[in-house]
Design a protein around this motif. Structure first.
Motif, PDB file in Angstrom:
ATOM      1  N   GLY A 291       9.187  10.062  -0.846  1.00  0.00           N
ATOM      2  CA  GLY A 291       9.801   8.464  -0.652  1.00  0.00           C
ATOM      3  C   GLY A 291       9.596   7.813  -1.847  1.00  0.00           C
ATOM      4  N   GLY A 292       9.507   8.086  -3.055  1.00  0.00           N
ATOM      5  CA  GLY A 292       9.338   7.298  -4.020  1.00  0.00           C
ATOM      6  C   GLY A 292       7.936   6.877  -4.592  1.00  0.00           C
ATOM      7  N   MET A 293       6.993   7.272  -3.664  1.00  0.00           N
ATOM      8  CA  MET A 293       5.617   6.935  -4.144  1.00  0.00           C
ATOM      9  C   MET A 293       4.696   7.947  -4.026  1.00  0.00           C
ATOM     10  SD  MET A 293       5.185   3.462  -1.721  1.00  0.00           S
ATOM     11  CE  MET A 293       5.825   4.307  -0.266  1.00  0.00           C
ATOM     12  N   VAL A 294       3.594   7.887  -4.824  1.00  0.00           N
ATOM     13  CA  VAL A 294       2.382   8.978  -4.695  1.00  0.00           C
ATOM     14  C   VAL A 294       1.338   8.509  -3.892  1.00  0.00           C
ATOM     15  CG1 VAL A 294       1.014  10.000  -6.293  1.00  0.00           C
ATOM     16  CG2 VAL A 294       3.444   9.748  -7.025  1.00  0.00           C
ATOM     17  N   ARG A 295       0.802   9.448  -3.169  1.00  0.00           N
ATOM     18  CA  ARG A 295      -0.262   8.943  -2.409  1.00  0.00           C
ATOM     19  C   ARG A 295      -1.611   9.526  -2.900  1.00  0.00           C
ATOM     20  NH1 ARG A 295       0.268   8.635   3.853  1.00  0.00           N
ATOM     21  NH2 ARG A 295       1.412   6.921   3.238  1.00  0.00           N
ATOM     22  N   LEU A 296      -2.516   8.711  -3.186  1.00  0.00           N
ATOM     23  CA  LEU A 296      -3.927   9.157  -3.512  1.00  0.00           C
ATOM     24  C   LEU A 296      -4.827   9.052  -2.463  1.00  0.00           C
ATOM     25  CD1 LEU A 296      -4.040   7.221  -6.985  1.00  0.00           C
ATOM     26  CD2 LEU A 296      -2.929   9.487  -6.556  1.00  0.00           C
TER      27      LEU A 296
END
Length: 388
Positions: A291-296
């Protein structure tokens, strides 16, 4: 008339002597209670039931010894017997409660490593309620047996006891189920007093565990009351079944251009600078990239559930502040291509000699692994030919 006065004098004298003896013992226990908590609790809890029992017993024995036959002598003595049984049951229950309070005071739960203490407290609280119920039932049964009519009726009632027990069990099926569930919880260690649990989507602490219901103190001081059978028939989370230390996460969405290593360093600094961290786990991982984001995901540990909640909030706050101060380019963003389509701009996919997709672009065909995987999902090639 003279005999009546003598009887009254004997009754008053014996009653006064009984009260004086009880008060003397109470005074002695109270003085001893300055040095012993058990003696103080005994003097405070058992004083009134002991006084009532001894007084009734003294009056009963005085009337039996000094009074001749008089109208109503039988009912009066019978009433005194009933009062003595009730007082004696009250005294026994008080003594049991004193012993249980002494055990609870010795095994306190307000210590860091309290797993065994919470287990013992849970079992003792259940046994206390069960003991009081048994004493009351036995006392009531003994009182009923003092009536000759009921005692004669007992033989005929025994013959139909099986049918009565079946009817009673069916009528009280839910209640008895909760009672047995309470006993099961007390000795199975599935849940204990002060355990941190998640039930019905609520996070809280087991505040009270009885034979029929369990009171869960929610984190915002609400109380969730559940039947004990709930914990034997439905799944729930117990965060402190084997220990108080727990793990928790704090998640953060950032842009693909984010450098993760500085955030990992910041997380380590936050954990090491907080007394809430117990020194076990402090990890930052990339758990998703869609979705165009990186989850940390920051995974941290604390000594108990309350400390973990505060530590998660602290980690989330410090990481957000760090990104805003030092890496604003890492904030989540939405990308869109506003140019008009002027023909194919992407390269044509590479194909093999037969015009198919390359082997590294296929999952269920091409290569030994692909062929075997395809066979598992669609069956051997011979079967496909026969089927067609």
């Amino acid at each position: 008339m003279h005999h009546l006065l003598m009887t009254l004098l004997v009754v008053v004298a014996s009653t006064g002597a009984a009260i004086a003896i009880v008060e003397l013992l109470h005074w002695s226990l109270a003085r001893l209670g300055r040095r012993s908590e058990l003696a103080a609790d005994l003097a405070r809890t058992a004083h009134h039931p002991f006084l009532a029992t001894v007084t009734v017993f003294a009056i009963q024995q005085s009337i039996r010894a000094a009074a001749d036959e008089f109208p109503g002598r039988g009912p009066v003595l019978h009433l005194l017997v009933v009062l003595f049984i009730a007082g004696f049951a009250w005294m026994v229950a008080a003594l049991v409660l004193v012993l249980e309070d002494a055990a609870l005071a010795r095994w306190r739960t307000d210590v860091p490593d309290n797993l065994k203490r919470r287990k013992f407290k849970t079992q003792l609280v259940i046994l206390r309620r069960l003991t009081v119920a048994v004493i009351v039932v036995l006392a009531l049964g003994v009182v009923l047996m003092t009536f000759p009519g009921i005692r004669a009726l007992g033989a005929s009632l025994l013959a139909s006891a099986g049918l009565v027990s079946v009817v009673a069990a069916l009528a009280a099926q839910s209640t008895l189920g909760n009672v047995f569930a309470g006993l099961q919880l007390a000795f199975s260690n599935a849940v204990r007093v002060d355990d941190v649990v998640v039930v019905e989507g609520e996070w809280g602490r087991i505040e009270e565990l009885t034979l029929t219901y369990v009171a869960v103190q929610i984190w915002d001081d609400r109380r969730l009351l559940l039947p004990t059978s709930y914990f034997t028939s439905k799944p729930f989370q117990n965060w402190t079944r084997t220990g108080s230390a727990v793990l928790g996460t704090a998640e953060l969405d950032v842009d693909w251009s984010t450098d993760v290593e500085p955030l990992r360093t910041e997380l380590r600094a936050v954990c090491e600078g907080s007394q809430l961290w117990d020194g076990r786990v402090c990890v930052l991982q990339v758990t998703d990239a869609v979705g165009g984001m990186v989850r940390l995901r920051a995974l941290v540990s604390a000594a108990d559930a309350g400390g973990l909640f505060d530590l998660r909030c602290l980690v989330r706050e410090r990481l957000v502040a760090y990104v805003w101060r030092n890496a604003r380019g890492s904030l989540p963003r939405v990308r869109a291509d506003l140019q008009q389509d002027s023909g194919p701009t992407r390269p044509v996919p590479r194909t093999d000699a037969a015009g198919d997709a390359p082997s590294d672009g296929r999952v269920f065909s091409g290569g030994n692994d692909g062929q075997s995987r395809g066979t598992q999902f669609s069956g051997p090639e011979e079967e496909l030919v026969t089927r067609h």
